[in-house]
Design an enzyme around this catalytic site. Sequence first.
Site, mmCIF file in Angstrom:
data_model
loop_
_atom_site.group_PDB
_atom_site.id
_atom_site.type_symbol
_atom_site.label_atom_id
_atom_site.label_comp_id
_atom_site.label_asym_id
_atom_site.label_seq_id
_atom_site.Cartn_x
_atom_site.Cartn_y
_atom_site.Cartn_z
ATOM 1 N N ARG A 30 35.315 -20.754 49.248
ATOM 2 C CA ARG A 30 35.443 -19.213 49.550
ATOM 3 C C ARG A 30 34.497 -18.902 50.566
ATOM 4 O O ARG A 30 34.783 -17.690 51.108
ATOM 5 C CB ARG A 30 35.285 -18.610 48.092
ATOM 6 C CG ARG A 30 33.922 -18.494 47.552
ATOM 7 C CD ARG A 30 33.834 -18.464 46.052
ATOM 8 N NE ARG A 30 34.528 -19.640 45.267
ATOM 9 C CZ ARG A 30 34.817 -19.353 43.874
ATOM 10 N NH1 ARG A 30 34.262 -18.308 43.335
ATOM 11 N NH2 ARG A 30 35.472 -20.511 43.509
ATOM 12 N N ASP A 47 40.233 -31.986 50.064
ATOM 13 C CA ASP A 47 39.645 -30.521 49.612
ATOM 14 C C ASP A 47 40.062 -29.713 50.985
ATOM 15 O O ASP A 47 39.820 -28.583 51.201
ATOM 16 C CB ASP A 47 38.191 -30.429 49.449
ATOM 17 C CG ASP A 47 37.923 -29.024 48.739
ATOM 18 O OD1 ASP A 47 38.885 -28.594 48.018
ATOM 19 O OD2 ASP A 47 36.651 -28.900 48.710
ATOM 20 N N ASP A 53 28.816 -25.300 45.166
ATOM 21 C CA ASP A 53 30.018 -26.133 44.899
ATOM 22 C C ASP A 53 31.170 -24.999 45.100
ATOM 23 O O ASP A 53 32.423 -25.630 45.078
ATOM 24 C CB ASP A 53 30.118 -26.873 43.718
ATOM 25 C CG ASP A 53 31.425 -27.767 43.594
ATOM 26 O OD1 ASP A 53 32.002 -28.372 44.588
ATOM 27 O OD2 ASP A 53 31.683 -28.012 42.422
ATOM 28 N N LYS A 74 28.740 -32.507 42.178
ATOM 29 C CA LYS A 74 29.769 -32.809 41.476
ATOM 30 C C LYS A 74 29.273 -34.034 40.632
ATOM 31 O O LYS A 74 28.434 -34.738 41.175
ATOM 32 C CB LYS A 74 30.855 -32.761 42.243
ATOM 33 C CG LYS A 74 31.506 -31.653 42.866
ATOM 34 C CD LYS A 74 32.992 -31.957 43.651
ATOM 35 C CE LYS A 74 33.400 -30.869 44.505
ATOM 36 N NZ LYS A 74 34.082 -30.002 43.359
#
Length: 495
Positions: free
Chosen positions: A351, A288, A347, A277
């Site tokens: 998922r 997060d 990144d 990032k």
Amino acid sequence: MNITVKTGGFAQEQTDVIAIGVLENPDFYSAPLQNIEQALGGRIREVMNLGDFTGKHKTTSWLYTNGAIAAPRVLLVGLGEYHDLTAEKVREAAGNAARAIRDMGLSTAAIPIPIEATPEMIQAATEGSLLALYQFNEHKTNTDDDDKKKKLESLTFLVENEQIKATIEGAVARGKTIANGTLLARDLSNQPANYLTPTQLAEKAQTVAETAGLDCEIFDKATLEEKGFRTLLAVAQGSVEEPRFIILEYTPDGEGQDTVVLVGKGITFDTGGISLKGGGGMHEMKHDMSGAAAVIGAMQAIGQLKPNVRVIGVIAASENMPSGTAVKPGDVVTSYGGKTIEILNTDAEGRLVLADALGWAAQYNPKGVVDLATLTGAVITCLGHIAAGAMGTDEELMSKVKSAAVKTHERVWELPLWDDYDEGVKSKIADVQNIGDGGAGTIAGGAFLKKFAEGYPWVHLDIAGTAWGMKGSSYIPEGASGYGVRLLVQLVEDW
């Protein structure tokens, strides 16, 4: 802050301030408000006639009693128009009032409860008061900080008689339990990543389980390798911190209850991995794991409220770091359920850990699975910091989630998850790829997760826009919001 319920009037109550709700319609006065107005010699009506205070929602006005009653102050709290009065309006008004009282440096307050107040409104007032006063000061060492000195220590609800006292006490107790679960989630999410590693998150969950009467099981790295949690391990392999898989279980008395599984993304810090990032705002990536925080906070409340449904909380916890051992773009990994995944962007790691968690959830034969994840920045582009993006495979479960969202004002907005979107996550060399083929980033995340949420009703909530940075509500401070705790508890209780 301690909240209690007491039978009696306001006139002799020894407290720093009497707070009283005032509707914007000047023709409607509750009995407590009429009594205070009489005790103060008509000063409330005078202030309203002058236009200095109108009862507009989330406004306040201070009056000094000059010995007319035992309390030296009265705080008028605007509730807005009668036809617009909802539990959420009460929650916001209570939060605004609690902050105003604290910021005045006062430590005690009392609120006369009108006979018209419903248990839902009392619960909302309790939640709003507790949530509005939240501060995260754990790492501040300046003991002379004025903000740390100001503390509203006690709030007393005054009721007319013993007949309604028990009802009010029940609503207060429920509000406390749910608010405390939300405060726990905020604390977890606000912790810097060096104070909350995956191991420490698991230890926190274990402590919650012990206090809330939940069963708890923690999988360490060796167990994850043995059981085949390969995508969680792939995300974790770039960090010196080991991953953890956390299972919290609440089982009600009796037999035959439905099982609901709550799944939380627990990335305790996300650098983006090799797909690094940008530096701006990366410090916020301690948040997060907000999905995991919401599940732990909800499970604490569920253990205390004891609904008649079995609830399993599942959390996949890891860091996502760049190093010589980190997973690389182009790598292929195999999920817990056996599907292969081409990792095109490291990144898009949330998922990946959820793929294993959703695969694990199938063994419980659940009637519903809801996952919460700070999954995509695209959801902020779509919905801002107002609502979570909701996608799923079952209309009935989605309807239940939406209903819970309306009741708690933790808003969700359903996005389509048509089969058309499946094409975007098809891989040329594996079963699925972890990013879409361009556009609709939030839906692409949902389309990916759908591949692993098979065999049960499922709803995915992308909370990247609501987990922190929410604005406009008096009971949500800067930093972590604790979004999702109240929604999940409501969902389970309504089941």
